[in-house]
Design an enzyme around this catalytic site. Structure first.
Site, short mmCIF file in Angstrom:
data_model
loop_
_atom_site.label_atom_id
_atom_site.label_comp_id
_atom_site.label_asym_id
_atom_site.label_seq_id
_atom_site.Cartn_x
_atom_site.Cartn_y
_atom_site.Cartn_z
N ASP A 135 0.92 -1.04 0.00
CA ASP A 135 -0.27 -0.37 -0.26
C ASP A 135 1.15 1.06 -0.13
O ASP A 135 1.25 1.36 1.29
CB ASP A 135 -0.82 -0.12 1.41
CG ASP A 135 -1.84 1.22 1.53
OD1 ASP A 135 -2.41 1.16 0.48
OD2 ASP A 135 -2.67 1.00 2.39
N LYS A 137 0.89 4.63 -0.98
CA LYS A 137 0.47 6.08 -0.01
C LYS A 137 1.81 7.09 0.43
O LYS A 137 2.24 6.36 1.64
CB LYS A 137 -0.76 6.04 -0.19
CG LYS A 137 -1.47 5.72 1.20
CD LYS A 137 -2.78 5.48 1.02
CE LYS A 137 -3.63 4.48 2.42
NZ LYS A 137 -3.01 3.94 2.29
N ASN A 140 2.30 6.27 4.18
CA ASN A 140 3.64 4.80 4.12
C ASN A 140 4.84 4.63 3.40
O ASN A 140 5.44 4.15 3.64
CB ASN A 140 2.15 3.80 3.66
CG ASN A 140 1.27 3.29 4.36
OD1 ASN A 140 1.56 3.16 5.89
ND2 ASN A 140 0.28 2.68 3.93
N ASP A 153 5.20 0.06 6.70
CA ASP A 153 3.25 -0.80 6.31
C ASP A 153 3.21 -1.29 5.63
O ASP A 153 2.16 -1.24 5.57
CB ASP A 153 2.69 0.63 7.24
CG ASP A 153 2.97 0.79 8.18
OD1 ASP A 153 3.31 0.26 9.08
OD2 ASP A 153 2.24 1.99 8.63
N THR A 170 -9.32 7.35 1.81
CA THR A 170 -8.12 7.42 0.61
C THR A 170 -8.00 6.87 -0.36
O THR A 170 -7.65 5.49 -0.32
CB THR A 170 -7.36 7.68 1.98
OG1 THR A 170 -6.88 7.77 3.06
CG2 THR A 170 -5.57 8.01 0.98
P1 ATP Z 1 -1.66 2.45 11.05
O1 ATP Z 1 -1.78 2.01 11.93
O2 ATP Z 1 -2.38 2.92 10.04
O3 ATP Z 1 0.17 2.26 10.47
P2 ATP Z 1 -0.12 4.66 11.10
O4 ATP Z 1 0.75 4.70 10.15
O5 ATP Z 1 0.05 5.96 11.47
O6 ATP Z 1 -1.27 3.83 10.85
P3 ATP Z 1 2.31 3.98 12.80
O7 ATP Z 1 3.09 2.96 12.07
O8 ATP Z 1 2.22 2.55 14.20
O9 ATP Z 1 0.63 4.49 12.54
O10 ATP Z 1 3.11 4.52 13.16
C1 ATP Z 1 2.97 5.89 13.82
C2 ATP Z 1 3.97 7.67 13.97
O11 ATP Z 1 5.38 6.86 13.82
C3 ATP Z 1 3.57 7.69 12.52
O12 ATP Z 1 3.48 8.70 12.79
C4 ATP Z 1 4.84 7.14 11.83
O13 ATP Z 1 5.03 8.05 10.87
C5 ATP Z 1 5.87 7.19 12.71
N1 ATP Z 1 6.56 5.84 12.17
C6 ATP Z 1 6.71 4.78 12.33
N2 ATP Z 1 7.68 3.56 12.51
C7 ATP Z 1 8.31 4.92 11.80
C8 ATP Z 1 9.66 4.89 11.81
N3 ATP Z 1 10.30 3.11 12.16
N4 ATP Z 1 10.92 5.81 12.19
C9 ATP Z 1 10.17 6.09 12.36
N5 ATP Z 1 8.84 6.91 12.25
C10 ATP Z 1 7.82 6.17 12.73
MG MG Z 2 2.28 3.13 9.16
#
Ligand code: ATP
Ligand code: MG
Length: 298
Positions: A135, A137, A140, A153, A170
């Site tokens: 995915d 977009k 991600n 993700d 989206t």
């Molecule tokens: P989803 O649960 O659908 O994946 P999300 O992408 O908003 O939703 P997370 O992937 O849990 O949630 O990430 C939460 C936040 O932390 C987001 O702002 C993301 O950009 C940031 N983030 C996640 N992984 C990392 C990483 N490896 N390095 C830096 N920032 C990260």
């Molecule tokens: Mg995420």
């Protein structure tokens, strides 16, 4: 590489809270012995059960764990206790590409081409490993300290994002065959690359409309127009037009994207458009020492 199940929270010094997703929270952290900086994604098992998600998690973690490409966010390892599953991820210091794009308005052709080439390389790698259902977009896509793009993700998280499509709407990145509920294959990603390339250059996706139904109609009709501003080269438009093709078998292949004149002319082979000088100046908030690559450790 098998996960070392002996890892635990006590191996890490927890730093800044980065953000929250559907299943848990993300923190900056440092592995105590080596000093390597990572991101810890802490997922609460109770939340997983609520979403009837538990059974898929392990298999999908394993898929991401098996991927090792410079433009795919590394999942170094994971561990769990009674309440939580903790993913030890590569830290993407520059955060979400989405935010950078919104702040900039649109990217230069050099930056856009560099990202598109990086994504095409990462997707070719994933396709070769028969990893599908990503995915890609902008939300991600993350950027590391050097400004290299990282696909994050996919696998397990892509399912949560798929749900979000219908919840928050989206839909701009959906390929026509997905809307028309036809069988779809890898070529869905080539479509998405066309959408992203357009959005990088113009600042918003090509089939945007006030009403969701209108977006869907524009996608299936491939109602593609190029605004007169910002000024975008005809080579870039040529690449976009060859990706946003309704018949998925006629879309430009990932290999041909890499060979396209616009990519050849504009993409930085290093995958980064940021000068070393700038990289050195970047401070990681909440941590004292410099970032080191955790891949040696795990
Ligand atoms: P989803 O649960 O659908 O994946 P999300 O992408 O908003 O939703 P997370 O992937 O849990 O949630 O990430 C939460 C936040 O932390 C987001 O702002 C993301 O950009 C940031 N983030 C996640 N992984 C990392 C990483 N490896 N390095 C830096 N920032 C990260
Ligand atoms: Mg995420």
């Amino acid at each position: 590489m098998a996960a070392r199940q002996e890892w635990s929270m006590s191996d890490f010094e927890i730093g800044r809270y980065i953000g929250e997703g559907k299943f848990g929270k993300v923190y900056l952290a440092r592995e105590k012995q080596s000093g390597y900086v990572v991101a810890l994604k802490v997922i609460y098992k109770a939340k997983l059960e609520k979403y009837r998600f538990h059974s898929h998690l392990r298999r999908e973690i394993e898929i991401q764990h098996s991927l090792n490409h410079p433009n795919v966010l590394r999942l170094f390892t994971w561990f769990h206790d009674e309440e939580r599953v903790v993913l030890v991820l590569e830290y993407a210091a520059r955060g979400e590409l989405y935010k950078v794009l919104r702040a900039a308005g649109c990217f230069t052709e050099r930056t856009a081409a560099t990202y598109v080439a990086s994504l095409a390389g990462a997707l070719a790698y994933c396709h070769k490993k028969q990893v599908i259902h990503r995915d890609i977009k902008p939300e991600n896509l993350l950027l590391d300290i050097e400004g290299r793009i990282k696909i994050a993700d996919f696998g397990w998280a892509a399912r949560s994002n798929a749900k979000r499509h219908t919840l928050c709407g989206t839909i701009d990145y959906l390929a026509p065959e997905m809307i028309e509920k036809k069988a779809h294959d890898y070529a869905v990603d080539n479509w998405t690359l066309g959408i992203l390339c357009y959005e990088f250059l113009y600042g918003s996706p090509p089939f945007e409309a006030d009403e969701q139904d209108d977006t869907l109609r524009r996608i299936v009709r491939v109602d593609l127009t190029f605004p007169s501003t910002p000024c975008v080269s005809s080579e870039a438009k040529d690449l976009i037009s060859k990706l946003l093709v309704k018949d998925s078998s006629k879309r430009l292949s990932l290999e041909d994207i890499m060979k396209h004149p616009w990519i050849k002319k504009n993409a930085e082979p290093s995958g980064s458009c940021i000068k070393q000088r700038e990289v050195k100046k970047t401070k990681i908030p909440g941590l004292k020492s410099e970032q080191k690559d955790g891949s040696i450790l795990f």
